[in-house]
Design a protein around this motif. Structure first.
Motif, PDB file in Angstrom:
ATOM      1  N   ASP A  34      11.633  17.742  70.132  1.00 44.57           N
ATOM      2  CA  ASP A  34      10.980  17.361  69.041  1.00 44.57           C
ATOM      3  C   ASP A  34       9.785  18.200  68.571  1.00 44.57           C
ATOM      4  N   ARG A  35       9.660  18.648  67.278  1.00 51.12           N
ATOM      5  CA  ARG A  35       8.550  19.544  67.025  1.00 51.12           C
ATOM      6  C   ARG A  35       7.434  18.780  66.628  1.00 51.12           C
ATOM      7  N   GLY A  36       7.571  17.400  66.581  1.00 56.04           N
ATOM      8  CA  GLY A  36       6.432  16.501  66.169  1.00 56.04           C
ATOM      9  C   GLY A  36       6.507  16.123  64.660  1.00 56.04           C
ATOM     10  N   ALA A  37       5.502  15.492  64.173  1.00 61.07           N
ATOM     11  CA  ALA A  37       5.044  15.177  62.958  1.00 61.07           C
ATOM     12  C   ALA A  37       4.862  16.373  62.105  1.00 61.07           C
ATOM     13  N   PRO A  38       5.295  16.406  60.601  1.00 58.37           N
ATOM     14  CA  PRO A  38       4.639  17.427  59.841  1.00 58.37           C
ATOM     15  C   PRO A  38       3.225  17.406  59.491  1.00 58.37           C
ATOM     16  N   ALA A  39       2.681  18.386  58.974  1.00 64.07           N
ATOM     17  CA  ALA A  39       1.298  18.824  58.699  1.00 64.07           C
ATOM     18  C   ALA A  39       0.509  18.858  59.813  1.00 64.07           C
ATOM     19  N   GLY A  40       1.156  19.012  60.962  1.00 60.45           N
ATOM     20  CA  GLY A  40       0.277  19.166  62.088  1.00 60.45           C
ATOM     21  C   GLY A  40      -0.508  18.140  62.876  1.00 60.45           C
ATOM     22  N   ASN A  46       3.972  12.810  68.526  1.00 55.42           N
ATOM     23  CA  ASN A  46       5.532  13.392  69.064  1.00 55.42           C
ATOM     24  C   ASN A  46       6.127  12.329  69.616  1.00 55.42           C
ATOM     25  N   LEU A  47       6.890  11.684  68.663  1.00 53.05           N
ATOM     26  CA  LEU A  47       7.773  10.437  69.207  1.00 53.05           C
ATOM     27  C   LEU A  47       8.839  10.942  70.034  1.00 53.05           C
ATOM     28  N   GLY A  48       9.395  12.182  70.166  1.00 48.92           N
ATOM     29  CA  GLY A  48      10.221  12.729  71.152  1.00 48.92           C
ATOM     30  C   GLY A  48       9.602  12.521  72.675  1.00 48.92           C
ATOM     31  N   ALA A  49       8.443  13.113  72.686  1.00 47.22           N
ATOM     32  CA  ALA A  49       7.583  13.030  73.992  1.00 47.22           C
ATOM     33  C   ALA A  49       7.542  11.630  74.434  1.00 47.22           C
ATOM     34  N   ARG A  50       7.230  10.921  73.407  1.00 48.74           N
ATOM     35  CA  ARG A  50       6.872   9.575  73.763  1.00 48.74           C
ATOM     36  C   ARG A  50       8.050   8.727  74.164  1.00 48.74           C
ATOM     37  N   ILE A  51       9.320   9.115  73.666  1.00 51.41           N
ATOM     38  CA  ILE A  51      10.510   8.290  74.085  1.00 51.41           C
ATOM     39  C   ILE A  51      11.008   8.809  75.658  1.00 51.41           C
ATOM     40  N   THR A  52      10.923  10.204  75.564  1.00 50.82           N
ATOM     41  CA  THR A  52      11.393  10.438  77.228  1.00 50.82           C
ATOM     42  C   THR A  52      10.484  10.153  78.185  1.00 50.82           C
ATOM     43  N   GLU A  53       9.294  10.194  77.893  1.00 52.73           N
ATOM     44  CA  GLU A  53       8.264   9.912  78.846  1.00 52.73           C
ATOM     45  C   GLU A  53       8.495   8.366  79.302  1.00 52.73           C
ATOM     46  N   GLY A  54       8.771   7.607  78.151  1.00 56.01           N
ATOM     47  CA  GLY A  54       9.093   6.156  78.284  1.00 56.01           C
ATOM     48  C   GLY A  54      10.219   5.689  79.049  1.00 56.01           C
ATOM     49  N   ILE A  55      11.161   6.674  78.781  1.00 54.78           N
ATOM     50  CA  ILE A  55      12.428   6.390  79.444  1.00 54.78           C
ATOM     51  C   ILE A  55      12.310   6.517  81.002  1.00 54.78           C
ATOM     52  N   ALA A  56      11.615   7.699  81.241  1.00 57.61           N
ATOM     53  CA  ALA A  56      11.390   8.237  82.718  1.00 57.61           C
ATOM     54  C   ALA A  56      10.463   7.245  83.411  1.00 57.61           C
ATOM     55  N   ALA A  57       9.759   6.613  82.719  1.00 51.87           N
ATOM     56  CA  ALA A  57       8.767   5.622  83.418  1.00 51.87           C
ATOM     57  C   ALA A  57       9.037   4.263  83.399  1.00 51.87           C
ATOM     58  N   ALA A  58      10.255   3.988  82.660  1.00 51.66           N
ATOM     59  CA  ALA A  58      10.570   2.565  82.629  1.00 51.66           C
ATOM     60  C   ALA A  58      10.848   2.030  84.158  1.00 51.66           C
ATOM     61  N   VAL A 117      19.037  13.890  74.683  1.00 52.33           N
ATOM     62  CA  VAL A 117      18.578  15.098  73.979  1.00 52.33           C
ATOM     63  C   VAL A 117      17.895  14.871  72.718  1.00 52.33           C
ATOM     64  N   VAL A 118      16.510  14.660  72.548  1.00 52.12           N
ATOM     65  CA  VAL A 118      15.776  14.313  71.370  1.00 52.12           C
ATOM     66  C   VAL A 118      15.679  15.821  70.435  1.00 52.12           C
ATOM     67  N   PRO A 119      16.379  15.643  69.074  1.00 52.83           N
ATOM     68  CA  PRO A 119      16.443  16.707  68.381  1.00 52.83           C
ATOM     69  C   PRO A 119      15.127  17.120  67.791  1.00 52.83           C
ATOM     70  N   ALA A 120      15.121  18.287  67.437  1.00 54.60           N
ATOM     71  CA  ALA A 120      13.975  18.998  66.802  1.00 54.60           C
ATOM     72  C   ALA A 120      13.106  18.128  65.704  1.00 54.60           C
ATOM     73  N   GLY A 121      13.835  17.704  64.790  1.00 53.65           N
ATOM     74  CA  GLY A 121      13.210  16.939  63.700  1.00 53.65           C
ATOM     75  C   GLY A 121      13.002  15.091  63.990  1.00 53.65           C
ATOM     76  N   PHE A 122      13.240  15.089  65.000  1.00 54.42           N
ATOM     77  CA  PHE A 122      13.243  13.575  65.108  1.00 54.42           C
ATOM     78  C   PHE A 122      11.991  12.893  64.632  1.00 54.42           C
ATOM     79  N   THR A 123      10.850  13.172  65.129  1.00 54.74           N
ATOM     80  CA  THR A 123       9.671  12.556  64.523  1.00 54.74           C
ATOM     81  C   THR A 123       9.695  12.687  62.912  1.00 54.74           C
ATOM     82  N   ALA A 124       9.972  13.533  62.315  1.00 56.49           N
ATOM     83  CA  ALA A 124       9.993  13.705  60.900  1.00 56.49           C
ATOM     84  C   ALA A 124      10.720  12.576  60.141  1.00 56.49           C
ATOM     85  N   SER A 125      11.970  12.374  60.841  1.00 58.23           N
ATOM     86  CA  SER A 125      13.015  11.730  60.302  1.00 58.23           C
ATOM     87  C   SER A 125      12.593  10.152  60.453  1.00 58.23           C
TER      88      SER A 125
END
Length: 427
Positions: A62-68, A72-84, A115-123
């Motif tokens: 995931d590239r994170g949310a637009p406009a800088g 980054n929801l992708g990082a939040r989800i992967t880290e949450g799954i690993a820490a469950a 795999v969390v895709p590149a535009g996940f946060t934006a979608s």
């Protein structure tokens, strides 16, 4: 005065009434049935309960949310799954980049990946934003790996889907609790989508051929190699004993006894091991002709597969000859336990080692079928990569050959020095 008449013939009933006739077969058959039941059924009854560190990858592309913005929801989800919470340590989550995850799928080190895709946060952000058309549901991809076996891939895929669904519900709770970003309240359908926003798409991370038995051809090909070595070793051993006059050959009502050839146990073992090594080339060739040439099994690296098959059959054959030379009449039973009974449930080829009880994982360290199945799997599914199990398999084969020869010749040399020679049975 001694009589020259032979002993009288007896019927079946006097033999059946003799308890000594029943004792040994009853003990051996009973123990065999009990041990087979315990060993085979004990490893397959509840694979999910026995799960221990099943390797699954976590990829955040995931590239994170637009406009800088830093979200980054992708990082939040992967880290949450690993820490469950995982009190039983059932899953080994591995946070990797996308290229590394695909390499490990291609070497069988991962049984699946999220795999969390590149535009996940934006979608996800688009779900709450006002738009003239219906928003697109964010999708996370679950990659399967059929090359590690159908059950292993299925377990990993199921666990990954459950983890993504749990992450979706957690994200949905946050989305529905947040105030709307546009004018008015979201309609019921939108709120329902926000409550469980993530869709799961299952794809094959490392494909195998259609004639691969859903990842089971590696197991059955390994079983053919082990059976060829085991049965071939016993057939060769019995054939040599018949040819040298140590046992009688019987086919139907025909019985043949050859003149006894006086030969030491050590030289008998030399003959049997030499024949096992030579005939392994024949059996390996015929196995490949049947499975690949006639049945059209998917396979590449055919010269390597042939050499590996010859060496594997030879290693098993040497082990069988050594055990039979050391234990005599019960050698076939001992070698059956070593190469078949204990090897099958601990091979990790049908049920992954991570889903077996601890006892079987310990057995897999030295049981030959585990090493051979890893090598065959690497050749058939993973482009003969050394790190996919092929190096470990070659080490196992080399160790098996050396250990079999060392044990066999140590025992026969000891017997010969003690003059414990084999003799023909008295008539």
């Amino acid at each position: 005065m001694a009589s020259n008449r032979s002993a009288p013939w007896v019927g079946a009933w006097p033999v059946l009434r003799n308890p000594r006739v029943w004792m040994m077969p009853s003990i051996i058959v009973g123990l065999l049935a009990f041990l087979l039941s315990m060993l085979y059924m004990g490893g397959i009854l509840n694979p999910r309960a026995d799960l221990h560190r099943l390797p699954i990858g976590l990829v955040d592309a995931d590239r994170g949310a637009p406009a800088g913005t830093p979200q980054n929801l992708g990082a939040r989800i992967t880290e949450g799954i690993a820490a469950a919470p995982d009190p039983d340590d059932a899953v080994s989550w591995r946070i990797l980049d996308e290229a590394t995850a695909h390499r490990q799928l291609a070497s069988g080190k991962l049984y699946g990946a999220i795999v969390v895709p590149a535009g996940f946060t934006a979608s996800v952000a688009a779900l709450s934003a006002p738009a003239p058309a219906a928003p697109t549901r964010p999708t996370i991809t679950v990659l399967s790996n059929p090359g590690v076996g159908s059950l292993a891939s299925s377990l990993a895929t199921g666990i990954a889907q459950q983890a993504v669904h749990a992450a979706s519900l957690q994200l949905g709770t946050a989305l529905t609790a947040a105030p709307p970003t546009g004018p008015g309240q979201p309609v019921a359908a939108t709120r329902l989508l926000l409550a469980d926003p993530i869709a799961v798409a299952v794809e094959v991370g490392h494909p195998i051929g259609p004639h691969s038995g859903l990842g089971l051809t590696a197991f059955y090909y390994t079983l053919l190699l082990v059976l060829a070595g085991f049965l071939g070793g016993n057939i060769i051993g019995n054939g040599v004993d018949v040819a040298l006059g140590y046992v009688a050959g019987e086919i139907g009502p025909l019985r043949t006894e050859r003149p006894l050839v006086h030969i030491t146990r050590t030289h008998q073992l030399v003959v049997k091991c030499t024949m096992s090594a030579v005939l392994s080339m024949l059996t390996a060739t015929l196995i490949m002709v049947a499975t690949i040439g006639i049945l059209d099994m998917d396979a590449t690296h055919l010269p390597l597969l042939w050499v590996f098959s010859v060496c594997a059959i030879t290693a098993v054959g040497f082990g069988v000859q050594a055990i039979n030379a050391a234990f005599g009449g019960i050698g076939q039973l001992v070698s059956m336990f070593v190469f078949i009974v204990l090897a099958l449930p601990s091979s990790g080829a049908t049920i992954p080692l991570e889903a077996l009880p601890h006892f079987y994982r310990v057995l897999s360290v030295f049981e030959p079928m585990r090493q051979l199945s890893g090598g065959v799997r690497a050749i058939l599914y993973f482009d003969a990569r050394a790190d996919a199990g092929l190096t470990r398999a070659w080490i196992g084969i080399a160790f098996g050959i050396v250990a079999g020869l060392a044990f066999g010749f140590a025992m026969t040399t000891y017997y010969d020095r003690r003059q414990l020679h084999r003799v023909a049975p008295k008539t």
